[in-house]
Design a protein around this motif. Structure first.
Motif, PDB file in Angstrom:
ATOM      1  N   GLY A 117      -6.142  -9.629   4.885  1.00 38.54           N
ATOM      2  CA  GLY A 117      -5.054 -10.411   4.274  1.00 38.54           C
ATOM      3  C   GLY A 117      -4.142 -11.035   5.307  1.00 38.54           C
ATOM      4  O   GLY A 117      -4.531 -11.340   6.438  1.00 38.54           O
TER       5      GLY A 117
ATOM      6  N   THR B  11       5.982   4.598  -2.054  1.00 36.25           N
ATOM      7  CA  THR B  11       5.609   5.401  -0.889  1.00 36.25           C
ATOM      8  C   THR B  11       5.395   4.461   0.294  1.00 36.25           C
ATOM      9  O   THR B  11       4.641   3.490   0.168  1.00 36.25           O
ATOM     10  CB  THR B  11       4.302   6.181  -1.187  1.00 36.25           C
ATOM     11  OG1 THR B  11       4.482   6.910  -2.400  1.00 36.25           O
ATOM     12  CG2 THR B  11       3.945   7.122  -0.062  1.00 36.25           C
ATOM     13  N   THR B  12       6.062   4.737   1.378  1.00 34.92           N
ATOM     14  CA  THR B  12       6.020   3.839   2.544  1.00 34.92           C
ATOM     15  C   THR B  12       5.196   4.442   3.674  1.00 34.92           C
ATOM     16  O   THR B  12       5.340   5.627   3.982  1.00 34.92           O
ATOM     17  CB  THR B  12       7.461   3.575   3.035  1.00 34.92           C
ATOM     18  OG1 THR B  12       8.170   2.903   1.983  1.00 34.92           O
ATOM     19  CG2 THR B  12       7.485   2.700   4.277  1.00 34.92           C
TER      20      THR B  12
ATOM     21  N   MET C  39      -6.771 -14.451   0.750  1.00 35.12           N
ATOM     22  CA  MET C  39      -6.392 -13.048   0.548  1.00 35.12           C
ATOM     23  C   MET C  39      -7.510 -12.331  -0.216  1.00 35.12           C
ATOM     24  O   MET C  39      -7.896 -11.211   0.105  1.00 35.12           O
ATOM     25  CB  MET C  39      -5.076 -12.966  -0.242  1.00 35.12           C
ATOM     26  CG  MET C  39      -3.911 -13.657   0.435  1.00 35.12           C
ATOM     27  SD  MET C  39      -3.561 -12.982   2.065  1.00 35.12           S
ATOM     28  CE  MET C  39      -4.110 -14.290   3.150  1.00 35.12           C
TER      29      MET C  39
ATOM     30  N   ARG D 238      -0.240 -19.718   9.201  1.00 37.11           N
ATOM     31  CA  ARG D 238      -0.064 -19.252   7.819  1.00 37.11           C
ATOM     32  C   ARG D 238      -0.586 -20.320   6.866  1.00 37.11           C
ATOM     33  O   ARG D 238      -0.764 -21.489   7.268  1.00 37.11           O
ATOM     34  CB  ARG D 238       1.400 -18.910   7.556  1.00 37.11           C
ATOM     35  CG  ARG D 238       2.344 -20.075   7.761  1.00 37.11           C
ATOM     36  CD  ARG D 238       3.780 -19.626   7.777  1.00 37.11           C
ATOM     37  NE  ARG D 238       4.132 -18.999   6.509  1.00 37.11           N
ATOM     38  CZ  ARG D 238       5.378 -18.654   6.178  1.00 37.11           C
ATOM     39  NH1 ARG D 238       6.381 -18.900   7.012  1.00 37.11           N
ATOM     40  NH2 ARG D 238       5.612 -18.096   5.032  1.00 37.11           N
ATOM     41  N   MET D 239      -0.822 -19.933   5.624  1.00 31.73           N
ATOM     42  CA  MET D 239      -1.428 -20.881   4.672  1.00 31.73           C
ATOM     43  C   MET D 239      -0.487 -21.291   3.556  1.00 31.73           C
ATOM     44  O   MET D 239      -0.828 -22.138   2.744  1.00 31.73           O
ATOM     45  CB  MET D 239      -2.723 -20.323   4.077  1.00 31.73           C
ATOM     46  CG  MET D 239      -2.570 -19.145   3.141  1.00 31.73           C
ATOM     47  SD  MET D 239      -2.065 -17.652   4.006  1.00 31.73           S
ATOM     48  CE  MET D 239      -3.450 -17.312   5.051  1.00 31.73           C
ATOM     49  N   GLY D 240       0.722 -20.695   3.498  1.00 30.36           N
ATOM     50  CA  GLY D 240       1.615 -21.004   2.387  1.00 30.36           C
ATOM     51  C   GLY D 240       1.126 -20.350   1.109  1.00 30.36           C
ATOM     52  O   GLY D 240       0.253 -19.478   1.141  1.00 30.36           O
TER      53      GLY D 240
ATOM     54  N   ASN E 195       6.615  -0.462  -2.687  1.00 31.46           N
ATOM     55  CA  ASN E 195       7.379  -0.875  -3.873  1.00 31.46           C
ATOM     56  C   ASN E 195       6.971  -0.056  -5.091  1.00 31.46           C
ATOM     57  O   ASN E 195       5.932   0.598  -5.085  1.00 31.46           O
ATOM     58  CB  ASN E 195       7.115  -2.348  -4.192  1.00 31.46           C
ATOM     59  CG  ASN E 195       7.840  -3.270  -3.230  1.00 31.46           C
ATOM     60  OD1 ASN E 195       8.887  -2.920  -2.703  1.00 31.46           O
ATOM     61  ND2 ASN E 195       7.267  -4.437  -3.001  1.00 31.46           N
TER      62      ASN E 195
HETATM   63  C1  48H Z   1       3.545   0.653   2.141  1.00 30.41           C
HETATM   64  C2  48H Z   1       3.804  -1.631   2.410  1.00 30.41           C
HETATM   65  C3  48H Z   1       4.314  -1.442   3.709  1.00 30.41           C
HETATM   66  C4  48H Z   1       4.434  -0.104   4.189  1.00 30.41           C
HETATM   67  C5  48H Z   1       4.292  -3.565   3.308  1.00 30.41           C
HETATM   68  O1  48H Z   1       2.358  -9.405   1.111  1.00 30.41           O
HETATM   69  P1  48H Z   1       1.183  -9.021   0.273  1.00 30.41           P
HETATM   70  O2  48H Z   1       0.977  -9.775  -0.976  1.00 30.41           O
HETATM   71  O3  48H Z   1      -0.104  -9.026   1.246  1.00 30.41           O
HETATM   72  P2  48H Z   1      -1.522  -9.768   1.205  1.00 30.41           P
HETATM   73  O4  48H Z   1      -1.920  -9.919   2.612  1.00 30.41           O
HETATM   74  O5  48H Z   1      -2.448  -9.094   0.294  1.00 30.41           O
HETATM   75  O6  48H Z   1      -1.187 -11.218   0.594  1.00 30.41           O
HETATM   76  C6  48H Z   1      -0.318 -12.040   1.288  1.00 30.41           C
HETATM   77  C7  48H Z   1       0.284 -13.073   0.337  1.00 30.41           C
HETATM   78  O7  48H Z   1       1.014 -12.443  -0.687  1.00 30.41           O
HETATM   79  C8  48H Z   1       1.191 -13.950   1.151  1.00 30.41           C
HETATM   80  O8  48H Z   1       2.294 -13.496   1.485  1.00 30.41           O
HETATM   81  C9  48H Z   1       0.748 -15.229   1.610  1.00 30.41           C
HETATM   82  C10 48H Z   1      -0.555 -15.792   1.186  1.00 30.41           C
HETATM   83  N1  48H Z   1       1.534 -15.869   2.451  1.00 30.41           N
HETATM   84  C11 48H Z   1       1.224 -17.075   3.137  1.00 30.41           C
HETATM   85  C12 48H Z   1       2.408 -17.577   3.911  1.00 30.41           C
HETATM   86  O9  48H Z   1       2.235 -18.626   4.573  1.00 30.41           O
HETATM   87  O10 48H Z   1       3.503 -16.977   3.867  1.00 30.41           O
HETATM   88  O11 48H Z   1       1.284  -7.494  -0.099  1.00 30.41           O
HETATM   89  C13 48H Z   1       1.529  -6.535   0.898  1.00 30.41           C
HETATM   90  C14 48H Z   1       1.993  -5.263   0.224  1.00 30.41           C
HETATM   91  C15 48H Z   1       3.363  -5.448  -0.469  1.00 30.41           C
HETATM   92  O12 48H Z   1       3.270  -4.992  -1.789  1.00 30.41           O
HETATM   93  C16 48H Z   1       4.311  -4.578   0.371  1.00 30.41           C
HETATM   94  O13 48H Z   1       5.300  -3.967  -0.418  1.00 30.41           O
HETATM   95  C17 48H Z   1       3.343  -3.559   0.952  1.00 30.41           C
HETATM   96  O14 48H Z   1       2.175  -4.276   1.223  1.00 30.41           O
HETATM   97  N2  48H Z   1       3.814  -2.950   2.190  1.00 30.41           N
HETATM   98  N3  48H Z   1       3.421  -0.622   1.625  1.00 30.41           N
HETATM   99  N4  48H Z   1       4.046   0.911   3.376  1.00 30.41           N
HETATM  100  N5  48H Z   1       4.933   0.167   5.406  1.00 30.41           N
HETATM  101  N6  48H Z   1       4.617  -2.657   4.238  1.00 30.41           N
END
Ligand code: 48H
Length: 266
Positions: A229, A134-135, A248, A240-242, A66
């Protein structure tokens, strides 16, 4: 007749602005083609991990698909920008200087933008560099299945229809790669797609089980590859934890310890 006043700003013009951007970007990019640590994903776990490693003077680049950094940490859940952490992760908020309130036994709440911007600033202050928009497309895989780098492409290139883009990615090398891409587990997925790793996906929500399990399972899963994470839940099939972020932050810390165990060996 109007009198001309002395300009407030310097004489730097358009060509100077362009040279400053191109020159500095190229200089930094070339330097980080070979990093100590490449972290995929700039969410809370990746930022926390990067901050701790950069504080130890390791060269850390975070690759984020992003434009914005912070992943899910801006928004708490259900489009409401209050983030929660369960104790003992409130200590991390204290260390980052994020104001927070204890709302019930063992549970703290903070403003998402405040918490997220402080964490991003702390990573920047520590010396972490970013490749945003950048992906991560693939990994570099060496002898013994060692993950030795990331293959990347511009996100806009990847989002255009294939018929009109044929742009090969490029690769970055590192001593350690960290998958911090959240639910997607994008780095691990490149191995799973080739049958080199199982990827069960996260299990249904159960916060009391999930956060401890994520921190416990954080670490190296293949030579050179550390997972942190939410990606840990995806890889190990953990609940998952919500919308709560303590695991994290602590998983980011534990991932940094796992990386240091390798980096400090020299
Ligand atoms: C480059 C990428 C690619 C790629 C993804 O989702 P995040 O916030 O990840 P965490 O693990 O630090 O935190 C998770 C938390 O936000 C969450 O979703 C929780 C606690 N959920 C619980 C639940 O029950 O749902 O961040 C991941 C980052 C993002 O900015 C993506 O854009 C990035 O990784 N990303 N970047 N190349 N291929 N894939």
């Amino acid at each position: 007749m109007a009198t001309e006043t002395a300009p407030l700003f310097s004489k730097a013009g358009e060509k100077d602005v362009t040279r400053a951007i191109v020159g500095e970007f190229a200089r930094q990019f070339e330097e980080y083609v070979e990093s100590d640590v490449l972290i995929a994903g700039a969410g809370p776990s990746g930022l926390m991990c990067g901050k701790l490693l950069a504080e130890r003077d390791y060269k850390v680049l975070i690759v984020e698909r992003n434009n914005y950094l912070g992943g899910g940490f801006w928004i708490g859940g259900y489009l409401m920008n209050k983030v929660t952490v369960r104790e003992p992760a409130d200590k991390v908020l204290d260390e980052l200087g994020v104001p927070h309130k204890k709302v019930s036994e063992g549970l703290h709440v903070a403003d998402g933008p405040h918490a997220c911007s402080k964490l991003i600033a702390a990573a920047c202050d520590a010396g972490v560099k970013f490749a945003n928009l950048t992906t991560v497309d693939d990994v570099v895989l060496r002898e013994g299945g060692r993950v030795a780098g990331l293959v990347i492409n511009w996100t806009p290139v990847r989002s255009m229809p294939r018929e009109i883009t044929c742009v090969d990615p490029i690769a970055l090398e590192s001593r350690v790669v960290v998958d911090a891409t959240g639910h997607d587990a994008s780095v691990c997925r490149t191995l799973a797609d080739r049958g080199l790793l199982e990827l069960p996906g996260c299990a249904p929500m159960w916060v009391e089980r999930s956060e401890d399990a994520v921190v416990e399972h954080t670490g190296e899963i293949r030579p050179g590859l550390i997972v942190i994470g939410m990606a840990v839940s995806t890889v190990f099939g953990l609940p998952r934890m919500g919308p709560t972020f303590g695991a994290m932050l602590l998983s980011g810390q534990r991932g940094a310890q796992a990386a240091l165990a390798q980096l400090d060996q020299g």
